[in-house]
Design an enzyme around this catalytic site. Structure first.
Site, PDB file in Angstrom:
ATOM      1  N   ASP A 294       0.829  -0.908   0.055  1.00 42.07           N
ATOM      2  CA  ASP A 294      -0.026   0.032   0.138  1.00 42.07           C
ATOM      3  C   ASP A 294       0.531   1.155  -0.250  1.00 42.07           C
ATOM      4  O   ASP A 294       2.201   1.327   0.112  1.00 42.07           O
ATOM      5  CB  ASP A 294      -1.106   0.327   1.365  1.00 42.07           C
ATOM      6  CG  ASP A 294      -2.325   1.122   0.599  1.00 42.07           C
ATOM      7  OD1 ASP A 294      -3.262   0.615   1.378  1.00 42.07           O
ATOM      8  OD2 ASP A 294      -2.015   1.773   0.272  1.00 42.07           O
ATOM      9  N   TRP A 295       0.217   2.263  -0.468  1.00 40.18           N
ATOM     10  CA  TRP A 295       1.377   3.661  -0.767  1.00 40.18           C
ATOM     11  C   TRP A 295       1.941   3.597   0.603  1.00 40.18           C
ATOM     12  O   TRP A 295       1.689   4.035   1.735  1.00 40.18           O
ATOM     13  CB  TRP A 295       0.378   4.722  -0.321  1.00 40.18           C
ATOM     14  CG  TRP A 295       0.237   5.513  -0.529  1.00 40.18           C
ATOM     15  CD1 TRP A 295       0.859   7.001   0.097  1.00 40.18           C
ATOM     16  CD2 TRP A 295       0.650   7.108  -1.866  1.00 40.18           C
ATOM     17  NE1 TRP A 295       1.772   7.952  -0.930  1.00 40.18           N
ATOM     18  CE2 TRP A 295       1.107   8.301  -1.770  1.00 40.18           C
ATOM     19  CE3 TRP A 295      -0.205   6.506  -2.786  1.00 40.18           C
ATOM     20  CZ2 TRP A 295       0.903   9.290  -3.139  1.00 40.18           C
ATOM     21  CZ3 TRP A 295      -0.235   6.774  -4.236  1.00 40.18           C
ATOM     22  CH2 TRP A 295       0.282   8.521  -4.118  1.00 40.18           C
TER      23      TRP A 295
END
Ligand code: GLC
Length: 753
Positions: A294-295
C-alpha cells in the site's frame, strides 16, 4: 521497366526478405513461445536496475496518499524511459495511459509494457453504491455484475488493475473505511469478495476486465479505537477465524493480486511479515500472483519502529515476500545494493519480477500494449443509460428499512403533500465519498431531484434546508422547516453525514447524527405528522436519539449516481426494500466495537428478563444489546417462519445435516427475504462465538405465497481454525438457528458425535 532496374529491384527485395527472416525475434517478443519461456528469456536479459524497475510503482496522477518525496512528473517519465517503472497508478484515460505506454514500449531498452492501476472501488464513471451498501443487498450475482460493469468502464479508459475488493473485516463504525468492505461477518465477506473478484476479472482474456487486488493483507480493519492507521493487535484464533477468511475466499476465487496493509501483525508491520506472506499466502495458500504494497507502506516500517531506514525497509519487505513497492521508491533506490551485499537474494527478486511479468503477459500487454487504448470505445462505454439503470437497481437493493411504524411507508398515491427537509438532500458535493474514480456527483441524481421526479405531479413536494451542511442550524432554518412540514401530510427528513466523511483518513470518534439534526427532528415531531428519516452516510451511525422521534428510518448509505431515483423507488413502494445490514448499529459509541458474532463471556447476562443482573458482563448506563443487529432489515410486508426442523438431532463427522424452514409472505406486498442460518458451537478447544453465519438464501415471495427453504450443513460448517490455523472439527452440542436477522431466530439442538 528496363531489365537492369527490374533485376536490381528483385535483388533488393530478395535480400530484404532474407535479411528480415534472418533477424531473429527475441524469444520474449515471440508470441509463438509459452509465457514461461518468454518470461525466462526476458529475465535473463534484465539488469538488476531493470528488475527493480518492474517492482517500482509510482503515482502518475491525483494523490491518494501523502505526497512526500514524490519525484515529480518529469523525473517519473525519465524513469519510465530508463525502464525503472513497472506500473503507475492514478493515470486515467486512453490518451494519458497510452502516451506513457508508448514511452515504455519505444524508448526503454527492453520495451516492457506498464500496468496502469486505479482504485475502482464502486464504479469508474457510473458510480454504484459503496461496497458496504452493496453488501446489504445479499445479492451476490448483482454484486458480481456491478463489478463487471465497473471493470468494463475502467478498462475502456486504459486501466488494467483495480485496487479492490477490500476484504478487511470491520466492526468499528469509527473507522471510515468500513464503507469499502462487506461488513462484520467473515463468511459473507468472503462470498462478497469472491463475487467481486469474478466480476472485476472475468477470465482476464479480453479488454473489458481488470486485475483484482485483494486488500489490505491482512487485518487492517482491526485498528484500535477505530482510529485510522492505528495499531492492530489481535489473537491468532481471530486472525484465522475472523480476519483471514475473506482474503482466502478471494484468493480461491482467482484474484490476480493482493495489497499489503498499513497495519501490524504480532508486532511486525504486515509488509515485513514473512509469517503472513511467505508462510501463509505463498506456502499455505499457494498464491502465485503479485503482491503490491500500500502507499509507502514499505517506508512506514521506519515510523512503526521496525526498520532503521529505507534501505532496511526494502530489505525487510522483500525478504518477507513482499514484491511491488507502491510509491515509497525504496526498492528502486536500494535493491541493486541489497543484492550486491547479499542482503536480498536474486532468487527472491527474480520470483517477484517473474510474477509481475507473467501478469503482463497474461493480460496480453506484451503483444498488444495498447489493447485497452481505444478512444472510440472509451466514449461509447462510459456512463451509459444501461449502466445507470443497473446502478439504480443496485442502489434500491442496498437500502435497509430500519423502522416503519403505522405503515408510514410506502407513501401511497393518495398522499398529495410532501415536505422534504435537509440540506444534504440538495447538496451534490456531499453525495459521494472519496473513492469515486472518474465519477462526478454533478451527474448524479440528488435526493431532492429523485423525490421530485418520483412523486410530482401527483403530489406537491416542498423543500427546506432545516440545517447547514457544516452541522449547524438556526431558529430561522428550523422555523421555515416546521412551517413547510405543517402543510404536508408526510415529512421526509434527509439526515446523516457528508459522503466526504466516508473512506480512508476519515475516522470519527463520535459517529452520530449531528446535534443540529436532532434539534430539527424534535421541532418537527411537534407537528404530529409522520416523519420518515432518510439517513445518508458511509457507515452505520448512532441512531438511538433519532429512533423515538420518527415513524420510519430508511438507511440509504452512499448510493452513487442513482441515489435520488433509488430512494424514491423505495419510498413510493415501486421497490419493496429487502436490504439487511451487514454491520451492527451500536446503541452508543461506548459499546464499540459491538458485533453479532461476539463471545458469551464467563458471566453472561441472564436469559430470563427478570434474572439476577449482579456480577454480570454489562454496562450500568446502557444495554449490551445494539440498536439494530447484524442481518436486520424490514420489508413493507411480513414474513412468517414456521416448521423449522433438522433432518436429524445428531450426526457424525462426514455426515450431512439438512435444516429446513417454511417462510410465508403474510403481509400485503410482494417482497424478498434474506433467510439466515447460524450455528453455535457450545463447547470447543477454543471458545466459539454465540452465533456464526453459515448460510443464507434470498427468496422472492408474492403476498400470501409460502416457500420451504433448505440449508445443507457438512463438516465445513461445524469446523473452525485453532491458533495454528489448523482446521478443527470437534464432537459436541451445537445450536442451529434460522431467522430474519442475527437476533430474531428459532433454535434447534444438534449433537455431533
Ligand atoms: C491508499 C489506500 C489503498 C489504495 C492506495 C492507492 O492509501 O490505503 O486502499 O488502493 O492508497 O490509492
Amino acid at each position: 521497366m528496363p531489365k537492369k532496374l527490374a533485376f536490381y529491384l528483385l535483388t533488393f527485395a530478395v535480400s530484404f526478405v532474407a535479411l528480415a527472416q534472418t533477424k531473429p525475434i527475441l524469444p520474449y517478443k515471440n508470441p509463438k513461445l509459452s509465457v514461461e519461456e518468454r518470461v525466462k528469456d526476458l529475465i535473463s536479459r534484465m539488469t538488476i536496475e531493470e528488475k527493480a524497475g518492474q517492482l517500482n510503482q509510482l503515482n502518475g496522477g491525483e494523490f491518494t496518499g501523502p505526497a512526500k518525496n514524490d519525484p515529480g512528473q518529469m523525473a517519473k517519465m525519465k524513469q519510465v524511459k530508463e525502464g525503472k517503472v513497472g506500473s503507475m497508478l492514478n493515470v486515467t484515460g486512453v490518451v494519458e495511459t497510452s502516451a506513457i505506454q508508448k514511452i515504455a514500449m519505444e524508448e526503454s531498452r527492453l520495451g516492457i509494457p506498464m500496468l496502469f492501476a486505479l482504485d475502482v472501488i464502486h464504479g469508474y464513471s457510473t458510480i454504484f453504491p459503496i461496497p458496504l451498501a452493496e453488501a446489504c443487498s445479499w445479492d451476490l450475482p448483482a454484486i458480481e455484475k456491478n463489478s463487471s460493469i465497473a471493470a468494463k468502464e475502467a478498462a475502456a479508459a486504459g486501466i488494467h488493475w483495480t485496487f479492490a475488493p477490500m476484504c478487511d473485516i470491520g466492526n468499528d463504525i469509527r473507522w471510515g473505511r468500513v464503507m469499502e468492505g462487506a461488513g462484520e461477518d467473515p463468511y459473507y465477506g468472503g462470498l462478497v469478495a469472491a463475487s467481486r473478484v469474478r466480476g472485476f476479472q472475468g477470465k482476464l482474456d479480453d479488454d473489458a476486465h481488470l486485475l483484482a487486488c485483494i486488500k489490505h493483507f491482512a487485518g487492517y480493519g482491526a485498528v484500535e479505537s477505530g482510529r485510522e492507521y492505528n495499531l492492530t493487535d489481535f489473537s491468532r484464533p481471530a486472525l484465522w477465524n475472523k480476519y483471514l477468511p475473506p482474503y482466502k475466499a478471494a484468493v480461491d476465487a482467482g484474484a490476480a493480486t493482493l495489497m499489503n496493509g498499513f497495519n501490524v501483525l504480532d508486532g511486525v508491520p504486515v509488509s515485513g511479515s514473512s509469517f503472513l506472506i511467505n508462510d501463509i499466502l505463498k506456502a499455505r495458500w499457494g498464491f502465485k500472483g503479485l503482491l503490491v504494497s500500500d502507499w509507502g507502506s514499505f517506508s512506514e516500517m521506519i515510523s512503526w519502529g521496525h526498520a532503521e531506514d529505507d534501505k532496511d525497509a526494502a530489505m525487510k519487505a522483500l525478504n518477507a515476500g513482499s514484491m511491488m513497492d507502491m510509491q515509497s521508491q525504496t526498492v528502486i533506490r536500494f535493491l541493486p545494493e541489497l543484492v550486491k551485499e547479499g542482503k536480498v537474494s536474486m532468487q527472491a527478486v527474480d520470483e517477484a519480477v517473474m510474477r509481475t511479468l507473467e501478469i503482463k503477459f497474461r493480460l496480453g500487454l506484451f503483444d498488444q500494449p495498447y489493447k485497452f487504448s481505444n478512444p472510440e470505445r472509451e466514449k461509447k462505454m462510459l456512463f451509459t443509460q444501461e449502466n445507470r439503470s443497473i446502478a439504480r437497481d443496485a442502489a434500491r437493493k442496498s437500502i435497509v428499512l430500519l423502522k416503519n411504524e403505522k405503515q408510514t411507508l410506502p407513501i401511497l398515491p393518495t398522499v398529495k403533500k410532501l415536505a422534504l427537509i435537509g440540506a444534504f438532500a440538495d447538496s451534490k458535493d456531499d453525495m459521494f465519498d472519496f473513492w469515486i474514480a472518474k465519477g462526478e456527483s454533478k451527474n448524479a441524481v440528488s435526493v431532492l431531484e429523485g423525490i421530485k421526479a418520483g412523486f410530482e405531479p401527483n403530489a406537491v413536494v416542498s423543500f427546506s434546508k432545516g440545517y447547514n451542511i457544516d452541522g449547524t442550524t438556526s431558529e430561522i432554518l428550523i422555523k421555515e422547516a416546521v412551517e413547510k412540514a405543517s402543510l404536508a401530510e408526510v415529512i421526509l427528513v434527509n439526515i446523516g453525514i457528508s459522503g466526504k466523511m466516508a473512506g480512508e483518513d476519515r475516522a470519527l470518534a463520535n459517529p452520530a447524527i449531528p446535534e443540529a439534526q436532532i434539534q430539527l427532528l424534535k421541532a418537527l415531531q411537534k407537528t404530529g405528522k409522520p416523519i420518515v428519516a432518510i439517513v445518508t452516510s458511509g457507515r452505520p451511525l448512532i441512531l438511538t436519539e433519532v429512533q423515538p422521534l420518527v415513524s420510519s428510518i430508511v438507511q440509504c448509505w452512499i448510493l452513487g449516481t442513482e441515489t435520488g431515483s433509488a430512494i424514491a423507488d423505495v419510498l413510493s413502494g415501486q421497490f419493496n426494500p429487502s436490504g439487511k445490514t451487514v454491520m451492527t448499529f451500536p446503541y452508543a459509541v461506548g459499546q464499540i466495537p459491538v458485533y453479532y458474532n461476539h463471545f458469551k463471556t464467563g458471566r453472561p447476562l441472564p436469559s430470563e428478563p427478570d434474572g439476577d443482573m449482579s456480577w454480570k458482563s454489562r454496562y450500568r448506563d446502557i444495554p449490551n444489546e445494539p440498536l439494530y443487529p447484524f442481518g436486520y432489515g424490514l420489508s413493507y410486508t411480513n414474513f412468517t417462519y414456521s416448521d423449522f426442523k433438522l433432518s436429524s438431532s445428531s450426526g457424525s463427522k462426514g455426515g450431512t445435516l439438512i435444516a429446513s424452514v417454511n417462510i410465508t409472505n403474510s403481509g400485503n406486498f410482494d417482497g424478498e427475504e434474506v433467510v439466515q442460518l447460524y450455528i453455535r458451537d457450545l463447547a470447543a478447544s477454543i471458545i466459539r462465538p454465540v452465533k456464526e453465519l453459515k448460510g443464507f438464501q434470498k427468496i422472492k415471495l408474492k403476498k400470501g405465497e409460502k416457500s420451504t427453504v433448505q440449508f445443507t450443513l457438512t463438516d465445513n460448517e461445524f469446523s473452525f481454525f485453532n491458533a495454528d490455523g489448523m482446521t478443527k472439527l470437534e464432537p459436541g452440542r451445537f445450536h442451529i438457528f434460522v431467522g430474519t436477522d442475527s437476533k430474531n431466530t428459532q433454535k434447534l439442538d444438534f449433537d455431533l458425535k
